[in-house]
Motif scaffolding. Structure first.
Motif, PDB file in Angstrom:
ATOM      1  N   SER A 156       4.072   5.606  -5.669  1.00  0.00           N
ATOM      2  CA  SER A 156       4.154   5.462  -7.065  1.00  0.00           C
ATOM      3  C   SER A 156       2.771   6.258  -7.406  1.00  0.00           C
ATOM      4  O   SER A 156       3.185   6.945  -8.557  1.00  0.00           O
ATOM      5  CB  SER A 156       3.733   3.957  -7.246  1.00  0.00           C
ATOM      6  N   ASP A 157       1.797   6.407  -6.912  1.00  0.00           N
ATOM      7  CA  ASP A 157       0.722   7.355  -7.074  1.00  0.00           C
ATOM      8  C   ASP A 157       1.062   8.793  -7.195  1.00  0.00           C
ATOM      9  O   ASP A 157       0.792   9.559  -7.931  1.00  0.00           O
ATOM     10  CB  ASP A 157      -0.788   7.069  -6.525  1.00  0.00           C
ATOM     11  N   ASP A 158       1.953   9.090  -5.814  1.00  0.00           N
ATOM     12  CA  ASP A 158       2.403  10.411  -6.011  1.00  0.00           C
ATOM     13  C   ASP A 158       3.179  10.728  -6.947  1.00  0.00           C
ATOM     14  O   ASP A 158       3.095  11.997  -7.390  1.00  0.00           O
ATOM     15  CB  ASP A 158       2.797  10.825  -4.431  1.00  0.00           C
ATOM     16  N   HIS A 159       4.087   9.993  -7.307  1.00  0.00           N
ATOM     17  CA  HIS A 159       5.010  10.292  -8.415  1.00  0.00           C
ATOM     18  C   HIS A 159       4.380  10.508  -9.906  1.00  0.00           C
ATOM     19  O   HIS A 159       4.584  11.382 -10.571  1.00  0.00           O
ATOM     20  CB  HIS A 159       5.865   9.022  -8.631  1.00  0.00           C
ATOM     21  N   ARG A 160       3.162   9.833  -9.962  1.00  0.00           N
ATOM     22  CA  ARG A 160       2.275   9.857 -11.144  1.00  0.00           C
ATOM     23  C   ARG A 160       1.835  11.006 -11.165  1.00  0.00           C
ATOM     24  O   ARG A 160       1.669  11.950 -12.233  1.00  0.00           O
ATOM     25  CB  ARG A 160       1.215   8.786 -11.374  1.00  0.00           C
ATOM     26  N   VAL A 161       1.451  11.527 -10.117  1.00  0.00           N
ATOM     27  CA  VAL A 161       0.610  12.842  -9.942  1.00  0.00           C
ATOM     28  C   VAL A 161       1.659  14.144 -10.406  1.00  0.00           C
ATOM     29  O   VAL A 161       1.354  14.957 -11.036  1.00  0.00           O
ATOM     30  CB  VAL A 161      -0.092  13.176  -8.632  1.00  0.00           C
TER      31      VAL A 161
ATOM     32  N   GLU B 286       3.947   1.423  -0.981  1.00  0.00           N
ATOM     33  CA  GLU B 286       4.594   1.467  -2.396  1.00  0.00           C
ATOM     34  C   GLU B 286       3.805   2.193  -3.434  1.00  0.00           C
ATOM     35  O   GLU B 286       4.352   2.934  -4.286  1.00  0.00           O
ATOM     36  CB  GLU B 286       5.173   0.027  -2.678  1.00  0.00           C
ATOM     37  N   LEU B 287       2.535   1.491  -3.474  1.00  0.00           N
ATOM     38  CA  LEU B 287       1.623   2.031  -4.505  1.00  0.00           C
ATOM     39  C   LEU B 287       1.112   3.490  -4.238  1.00  0.00           C
ATOM     40  O   LEU B 287       1.088   4.275  -5.174  1.00  0.00           O
ATOM     41  CB  LEU B 287       0.392   1.227  -4.384  1.00  0.00           C
ATOM     42  N   LYS B 288       1.169   3.986  -2.845  1.00  0.00           N
ATOM     43  CA  LYS B 288       1.007   5.431  -2.615  1.00  0.00           C
ATOM     44  C   LYS B 288       2.050   6.200  -3.193  1.00  0.00           C
ATOM     45  O   LYS B 288       1.926   7.297  -3.831  1.00  0.00           O
ATOM     46  CB  LYS B 288       0.728   5.393  -1.080  1.00  0.00           C
TER      47      LYS B 288
ATOM     48  N   THR C 283       0.750  -1.160   0.035  1.00  0.00           N
ATOM     49  CA  THR C 283      -0.059   0.097  -0.065  1.00  0.00           C
ATOM     50  C   THR C 283       0.959   1.304  -0.017  1.00  0.00           C
ATOM     51  O   THR C 283       0.524   2.384  -0.774  1.00  0.00           O
ATOM     52  CB  THR C 283      -0.830   0.100   1.438  1.00  0.00           C
TER      53      THR C 283
ATOM     54  N   TYR D 156       6.687   4.812 -16.751  1.00  0.00           N
ATOM     55  CA  TYR D 156       5.134   5.624 -16.477  1.00  0.00           C
ATOM     56  C   TYR D 156       4.536   5.982 -17.684  1.00  0.00           C
ATOM     57  O   TYR D 156       3.367   6.175 -17.773  1.00  0.00           O
ATOM     58  CB  TYR D 156       5.485   6.896 -15.606  1.00  0.00           C
TER      59      TYR D 156
END
Length: 101
Positions: free
Chosen positions: A13-18, A9-11, A7, A93
């Protein structure tokens, strides 16, 4: 325990995507990426700024935004800063994105 780690790690990764998508939401930054992609080499930041018709102070802001998103790599040699695309970030990405420019 493993689930909690995933969780986090995914968070991250999501922050990086944003950060990536915010960085790419500006036409000037897209032009900087396009210029670096077409050059296919490291370039002086000032040279990129001139090609994209961006003032030094404005270019500095855009380069910082792109660097913090992991889209470019910036290095300093004496008084000159050089930049190039971080192709690993694009591959991980945004596969195929650069080829659309």
């Amino acid at each position: 325990m493993y689930f909690s780690f995933m969780t986090i790690e995914l968070k991250l990764s999501d922050d990086h995507r944003v950060k990536i998508f915010k960085a790419l939401s500006d036409p000037t930054r897209i032009e900087i990426i396009r210029t670096l992609y077409n050059a296919n080499k490291e370039m002086a930041c000032g040279e990129v700024g001139e090609i994209c018709s961006v003032s030094k102070s404005n270019a500095s802001y855009h380069f910082r935004t792109l660097r913090e998103a992991g889209l470019i790599i910036v290095r300093k040699e004496a008084q000159t800063k050089y930049t190039k695309l971080d192709k690993v970030t694009f591959q991980n990405y945004l596969p195929g994105f650069l080829e659309t420019l």
